[in-house]
Write an enzyme that holds these catalytic residues in place. Structure first.
Site, PDB file in Angstrom:
ATOM      1  N   SER A 100     -83.827 -52.115 -19.730  1.00  0.00           N
ATOM      2  CA  SER A 100     -82.824 -53.504 -19.088  1.00  0.00           C
ATOM      3  C   SER A 100     -83.875 -54.785 -18.324  1.00  0.00           C
ATOM      4  O   SER A 100     -82.380 -55.578 -18.289  1.00  0.00           O
ATOM      5  CB  SER A 100     -81.301 -52.939 -18.290  1.00  0.00           C
TER       6      SER A 100
ATOM      7  N   HIS B  33     -43.593 -77.171 -35.027  1.00  0.00           N
ATOM      8  CA  HIS B  33     -44.200 -76.838 -36.418  1.00  0.00           C
ATOM      9  C   HIS B  33     -45.149 -77.759 -36.870  1.00  0.00           C
ATOM     10  O   HIS B  33     -45.273 -77.725 -38.135  1.00  0.00           O
ATOM     11  CB  HIS B  33     -42.895 -77.115 -37.289  1.00  0.00           C
TER      12      HIS B  33
ATOM     13  N   SER C 198     -73.508 -86.316 -40.511  1.00  0.00           N
ATOM     14  CA  SER C 198     -73.416 -85.798 -41.774  1.00  0.00           C
ATOM     15  C   SER C 198     -74.861 -86.320 -42.585  1.00  0.00           C
ATOM     16  O   SER C 198     -74.727 -87.607 -42.215  1.00  0.00           O
ATOM     17  CB  SER C 198     -72.573 -85.569 -42.318  1.00  0.00           C
TER      18      SER C 198
ATOM     19  N   LYS D 158     -69.117 -90.442 -41.936  1.00  0.00           N
ATOM     20  CA  LYS D 158     -69.071 -89.491 -41.183  1.00  0.00           C
ATOM     21  C   LYS D 158     -69.158 -89.504 -39.652  1.00  0.00           C
ATOM     22  O   LYS D 158     -70.486 -89.893 -39.484  1.00  0.00           O
ATOM     23  CB  LYS D 158     -69.370 -87.853 -41.261  1.00  0.00           C
TER      24      LYS D 158
ATOM     25  N   ASN E 147     -68.537 -86.342 -36.659  1.00  0.00           N
ATOM     26  CA  ASN E 147     -67.605 -85.262 -37.093  1.00  0.00           C
ATOM     27  C   ASN E 147     -67.425 -85.214 -35.396  1.00  0.00           C
ATOM     28  O   ASN E 147     -68.324 -85.451 -34.299  1.00  0.00           O
ATOM     29  CB  ASN E 147     -68.283 -84.693 -37.561  1.00  0.00           C
TER      30      ASN E 147
ATOM     31  N   GLU F 142     -65.446 -79.054 -31.947  1.00  0.00           N
ATOM     32  CA  GLU F 142     -65.221 -77.979 -33.199  1.00  0.00           C
ATOM     33  C   GLU F 142     -66.003 -76.469 -32.518  1.00  0.00           C
ATOM     34  O   GLU F 142     -65.897 -75.163 -32.405  1.00  0.00           O
ATOM     35  CB  GLU F 142     -65.939 -77.969 -34.114  1.00  0.00           C
TER      36      GLU F 142
HETATM   37  N1  ARG Z   1     -80.047 -50.821 -14.426  1.00  0.00           N
HETATM   38  C1  ARG Z   1     -79.095 -50.087 -14.140  1.00  0.00           C
HETATM   39  C2  ARG Z   1     -78.026 -50.750 -15.119  1.00  0.00           C
HETATM   40  O1  ARG Z   1     -78.565 -52.040 -15.027  1.00  0.00           O
HETATM   41  C3  ARG Z   1     -78.955 -50.012 -12.959  1.00  0.00           C
HETATM   42  C4  ARG Z   1     -78.532 -48.374 -12.376  1.00  0.00           C
HETATM   43  C5  ARG Z   1     -79.515 -47.804 -13.199  1.00  0.00           C
HETATM   44  N2  ARG Z   1     -79.291 -46.176 -12.589  1.00  0.00           N
HETATM   45  C6  ARG Z   1     -79.346 -45.237 -12.547  1.00  0.00           C
HETATM   46  N3  ARG Z   1     -79.303 -44.343 -12.063  1.00  0.00           N
HETATM   47  N4  ARG Z   1     -80.111 -45.015 -13.797  1.00  0.00           N
HETATM   48  O2  ARG Z   1     -76.717 -50.153 -15.041  1.00  0.00           O
END
Ligand code: ARG
Length: 468
Positions: free
Chosen positions: A27, A160, A281, A287, A289, A294
């Protein structure tokens, strides 16, 4: 990682992680955004560990110095993020051990990434909420001041999307302000439940070290430690609450955006938006816009999507932490960024709205917007409301045929439909008379709008700084 097993949990493994799995489960590409809060949490944790005698003061100082240097490296963009190290937590911890040796490995005593990540996200969201809070204040102030300035400006009110009754532009703007005020209240309310500390829950059951969670909570500015360790590591209600707030806010902003888009069109021609909020545009030279409203209208969809993602992410999850929860971050980060940008756009744009008063007035004059006023006039002269409704209906039909608004008819013409109508009818058929007559709390009369703007100002002052 493909060469060796991951050092922080590799002890029980006999073969390296599959290269794809390593990438798939990592992550760090997105959770490095939590680095500041991760370091903040680690410093508090180390401080607490020293306070209760689990770390020596020297160990604590080495950890804090090391973490502060790492913070600098990250801020300067010098930090070398490693996917094999999986996430922000292990990246920072590994770098700390690089820098200060074996003491770095002691930081994780009495802690797990499960309580660590839950703490980091709460700290992150709390910081972001304080920025969003300030933008909401700015937006509300802009709406209130414009409303006060435009308390006498007359425009058609719609039901309406058909002309219904005249209202004041200030009244319309204060309706927007009410929506945003409720959003603001929801934001500050959800902050209370964010401000509870998971740290100390460790993996799920707590820890055998003599930790003092009140110390860590206080160091991190949390209201209190979370009550239950299983709940602490697995709860993501706060993220769902925030995206719920965000969804309702964006729903409101999309309604306002829609009105701004309509109002800038040649057909309505109610307002001008300064050029800096618009684009042209590439093919149609004439134009201009209304891109900003939007785009805000369009961004509502992704926020609803993030709410759905998070609700579905949490659905049916057994206690306690599950890896599913790693999926909480991207929707949350994008929700935060989108809300902040949309609020900034609106807070900048609203005070710059230029009402085209003559055009608004003219639109209100067309469309028989004072028909209800004529009915009310008849009722005041003793006609039953249903009969009055019928009489006015006939007058309107006549007006449609002769292309005359009620106020443009002569007394003789009006008297064809009811002998009760007298010269004083013209006082109620004017737009000014119509709005001024709605003179009660919550009504559209200019005096009421000014009073409501004053009350809104006071309510906003009371709420300002409530979060801090
Ligand atoms: N990267 C993990 C998360 O975002 C951190 C916690 C991970 N814990 C584990 N026991 N793998 O949730």
């Amino acid at each position: 990682m493909s060469q060796a097993t991951n050092q922080s949990w590799g002890g029980r493994f006999s073969e390296p992680t599959d290269a794809f799995v390593e990438r798939f489960t990592a992550s760090v590409t997105f959770d490095q955004r939590l680095a500041r809060q991760d370091i903040q949490g680690s410093i508090a944790h180390a401080t607490m560990l020293a306070r209760v005698g689990v770390l020596t003061d020297d160990e604590r100082d080495a950890i804090i110095t090391g973490l502060s240097e790492i913070k600098g490296e990250i801020e300067r963009g010098e930090f070398d993020w490693s996917v094999p190290l999986e996430d922000v937590h292990m990246n920072i911890e590994a770098r700390l051990t690089d820098k200060i040796g074996i003491t770095g490995k002691k930081l994780h005593t009495g802690r797990s990434r499960n309580d660590q990540v839950a703490t980091d996200i709460r700290l992150f969201l709390r910081d972001e909420i304080d920025v969003i809070d300030a933008e909401l204040v700015r937006l509300r102030e802009g709406m209130i001041e414009l409303a006060d300035r435009e308390a006498d400006t007359i425009m058609p009110g719609f039901t309406h999307l058909q002309t219904a009754q005249p209202v004041t532009f200030g009244h319309h703007l204060l309706a927007w302000q009410e929506m945003v005020a409720r959003d603001h209240e929801r934001l500050l309310d959800c902050r209370k439940r964010i401000n509870v500390m998971p740290l100390g829950a460790a993996a799920l059951a707590g820890t055998t070290y003599p930790i003092d969670r009140h110390v860590t909570a206080e160091l991190l500015g949390f209201e209190r430690p979370a009550e239950n360790s299983l709940d602490a590591v697995s709860d993501r209600d706060f993220a769902i609450e925030f995206t719920s707030f965000a969804s309702i806010l964006l729903m409101h902003l999309s309604r306002m955006s829609e009105e701004l888009v309509l109002w800038t069109s040649a057909q309505f021609d109610f307002i001008d938006l300064p050029d800096r909020f618009c684009t042209g545009s590439s093919i149609m030279p004439q134009k201009k816009n209304p891109d900003v409203p939007e785009l805000v209208r369009g961004k509502t969809g992704r926020i609803y999507g993030h709410l759905m993602s998070l609700l579905t992410l949490m659905k049916s999850q057994p206690l306690a932490y599950n890896k599913d929860n790693q999926e909480d971050k991207e929707p949350l980060f994008d929700a935060v960024d989108t809300v902040r940008d949309c609020l900034k756009a609106f807070a900048d744009m609203v005070p710059a709205i230029e009402p085209k008063k003559a055009s608004m007035f003219e639109a209100a004059r067309r469309g028989f917007s004072t028909a209800t006023d004529l009915a009310d006039y008849l009722v005041r002269k003793g006609v039953a409301f249903r009969d009055a409704h019928e009489i006015v209906g006939q007058s309107v039909a006549y007006g449609l045929k002769t292309e005359k608004d009620l106020s443009e008819m002569t007394l003789d013409e009006l008297q064809q439909f009811s002998a009760t109508i007298e010269q004083d009818v013209f006082e109620v058929l004017t737009l000014e008379g119509s709005v001024a007559a709605r003179n009660h709390i919550g009504g559209t009369a200019p005096d009421q709008v000014r009073a409501a703007a004053q009350r809104a100002r006071e309510a906003l002052t009371a709420v300002k700084g409530e979060a801090q």
